[in-house]
Design a protein around this motif. Structure first.
Motif, short mmCIF file in Angstrom:
data_model
loop_
_atom_site.label_atom_id
_atom_site.label_comp_id
_atom_site.label_asym_id
_atom_site.label_seq_id
_atom_site.Cartn_x
_atom_site.Cartn_y
_atom_site.Cartn_z
N LEU A 51 48.69 46.88 9.63
CA LEU A 51 48.99 46.20 10.90
C LEU A 51 47.72 45.92 11.68
CD1 LEU A 51 52.24 48.12 11.86
CD2 LEU A 51 52.05 45.65 11.38
N ASP A 52 46.77 46.85 11.63
CA ASP A 52 45.48 46.61 12.28
C ASP A 52 44.79 45.40 11.64
OD1 ASP A 52 45.81 48.71 14.05
OD2 ASP A 52 44.57 50.11 12.90
N PHE A 53 44.80 45.32 10.32
CA PHE A 53 44.19 44.20 9.59
C PHE A 53 44.87 42.89 10.01
CE2 PHE A 53 43.59 41.23 6.17
CZ PHE A 53 42.35 41.52 5.62
N MET A 54 46.20 42.88 9.99
CA MET A 54 46.94 41.65 10.29
C MET A 54 46.76 41.21 11.74
SD MET A 54 48.21 40.82 7.41
CE MET A 54 49.23 39.47 7.98
N ASN A 55 46.63 42.18 12.65
CA ASN A 55 46.49 41.87 14.07
C ASN A 55 45.04 41.85 14.54
OD1 ASN A 55 49.29 41.55 15.09
ND2 ASN A 55 49.51 43.57 14.16
N LYS A 56 44.10 41.97 13.60
CA LYS A 56 42.66 41.86 13.88
C LYS A 56 42.22 42.82 14.99
CE LYS A 56 42.49 37.05 12.44
NZ LYS A 56 41.41 36.90 11.49
N LEU A 73 55.76 50.25 -1.12
CA LEU A 73 56.71 50.78 -0.14
C LEU A 73 56.37 52.20 0.28
CD1 LEU A 73 60.22 49.58 -1.36
CD2 LEU A 73 58.80 48.63 0.45
N ASN A 74 55.92 53.00 -0.67
CA ASN A 74 55.69 54.42 -0.43
C ASN A 74 54.26 54.64 0.06
OD1 ASN A 74 58.31 55.04 -1.47
ND2 ASN A 74 57.48 54.65 -3.49
N LEU A 75 54.10 54.55 1.37
CA LEU A 75 52.78 54.65 1.99
C LEU A 75 52.77 55.79 3.00
CD1 LEU A 75 52.33 50.85 2.77
CD2 LEU A 75 51.11 52.12 1.00
N PRO A 76 51.60 56.39 3.22
CA PRO A 76 51.51 57.41 4.29
C PRO A 76 51.51 56.76 5.67
CG PRO A 76 49.36 57.06 3.26
CD PRO A 76 50.34 56.21 2.49
N ARG A 77 51.77 57.55 6.66
CA ARG A 77 51.75 57.19 8.08
C ARG A 77 52.81 56.15 8.46
NH1 ARG A 77 46.23 56.46 10.92
NH2 ARG A 77 45.94 54.68 9.56
N LYS A 78 52.83 55.00 7.84
CA LYS A 78 53.84 53.97 8.11
C LYS A 78 54.16 53.33 6.76
CE LYS A 78 53.55 51.64 11.95
NZ LYS A 78 54.69 51.98 12.76
N ASN A 79 55.41 53.47 6.30
CA ASN A 79 55.75 52.97 4.97
C ASN A 79 55.89 51.44 4.95
OD1 ASN A 79 58.47 52.17 5.55
ND2 ASN A 79 59.19 54.25 5.23
N GLY A 80 56.13 50.90 3.78
CA GLY A 80 56.20 49.45 3.61
C GLY A 80 57.28 48.79 4.44
N ASN A 81 58.47 49.40 4.49
CA ASN A 81 59.55 48.82 5.29
C ASN A 81 59.21 48.85 6.78
OD1 ASN A 81 61.17 48.16 3.10
ND2 ASN A 81 62.21 50.14 3.12
N GLU A 82 58.63 49.94 7.24
CA GLU A 82 58.22 50.03 8.65
C GLU A 82 57.15 48.99 8.96
OE1 GLU A 82 58.98 54.82 9.34
OE2 GLU A 82 57.10 54.14 8.44
N PHE A 83 56.23 48.78 8.01
CA PHE A 83 55.20 47.75 8.18
C PHE A 83 55.86 46.38 8.36
CE2 PHE A 83 53.07 44.29 5.90
CZ PHE A 83 51.96 44.09 6.72
N LEU A 84 56.81 46.04 7.48
CA LEU A 84 57.47 44.73 7.56
C LEU A 84 58.20 44.56 8.89
CD1 LEU A 84 58.95 44.27 3.97
CD2 LEU A 84 57.17 42.87 5.07
N GLU A 85 58.94 45.58 9.30
CA GLU A 85 59.66 45.51 10.58
C GLU A 85 58.71 45.24 11.73
OE1 GLU A 85 62.78 48.32 11.79
OE2 GLU A 85 62.73 49.00 9.69
N GLU A 86 57.65 46.01 11.80
CA GLU A 86 56.72 45.89 12.93
C GLU A 86 55.92 44.60 12.86
OE1 GLU A 86 53.28 48.42 15.20
OE2 GLU A 86 54.85 49.51 14.12
N LEU A 87 55.54 44.18 11.67
CA LEU A 87 54.77 42.94 11.53
C LEU A 87 55.53 41.77 12.14
CD1 LEU A 87 52.32 41.38 10.38
CD2 LEU A 87 53.68 41.03 8.31
N TYR A 88 56.78 41.62 11.77
CA TYR A 88 57.53 40.46 12.24
C TYR A 88 57.94 40.58 13.70
CZ TYR A 88 57.41 39.10 7.39
OH TYR A 88 56.98 38.75 6.13
#
Length: 157
Positions: A51-56, A73-88
């Motif tokens: 998210l930091d990368f995407m939001n510069k 999908l299986n990531l530490p701190r914020k998983n793949g699904n959480e990343f997708l939700e927050e990104l959009y």
């Protein structure tokens, strides 16, 4: 060299790999290095960093807008699904970037959830290293040679 090859050679594809497994990162880098398609693979290790990368922000102020995202999908701190939700939710102007889930999970609920969260494709990682590399090369051929990707829009549209 086909017309498509010439057109692609004028611009490198920026691919964001969101992956925490060093072995899978290495295999993915190897597959892309063997490719005939010019690309730059950017690697982050979890959903927060992605998210930091995407939001510069937070050290990624000069990060390019990726042409494609490969997401575990299986990531530490914020998983793949959480990343997708927050990104959009936080960056709807990035919704046109194709997201390909590349994960070890074969669970039907993970597949359904990924598509519900707007993933463009879901691929299961092969266990065999040579099959893994072949899968990445097939992905690359399809997404960077066959598919027409949308042009990048201004980051604030």
């Amino acid at each position: 060299m086909t017309m498509s090859d010439r057109a692609r050679s004028n611009k490198r594809a920026d691919i964001l790999l969101i992956e925490d497994n060093p072995g899978d990162i290495r295999l993915t880098q190897e597959a892309f290095n063997e490719s005939r398609i010019a690309n730059t693979l950017h690697v982050v290790n979890d959903g927060i960093e992605a998210l930091d990368f995407m939001n510069k922000r937070n050290g990624y102020e000069d990060a390019p807008r990726p042409d494609l995202i490969l997401l575990d999908l299986n990531l530490p701190r914020k998983n793949g699904n959480e990343f997708l939700e927050e990104l959009y939710e936080t960056a709807p102007h990035l919704a046109s970037i194709p997201v390909i889930v590349l994960t070890s999970s074969q669970a039907e609920e993970d597949i359904v959830k990924s598509y519900e969260l707007r993933a463009n494709a879901y691929m299961t990682k092969p266990v065999d290293p040579s099959e893994f590399i072949a899968t990445i090369q097939t992905f690359e051929d399809f997404w960077l040679e066959v598919v027409r990707l949308p042009p990048a829009r201004d980051d604030h549209e």
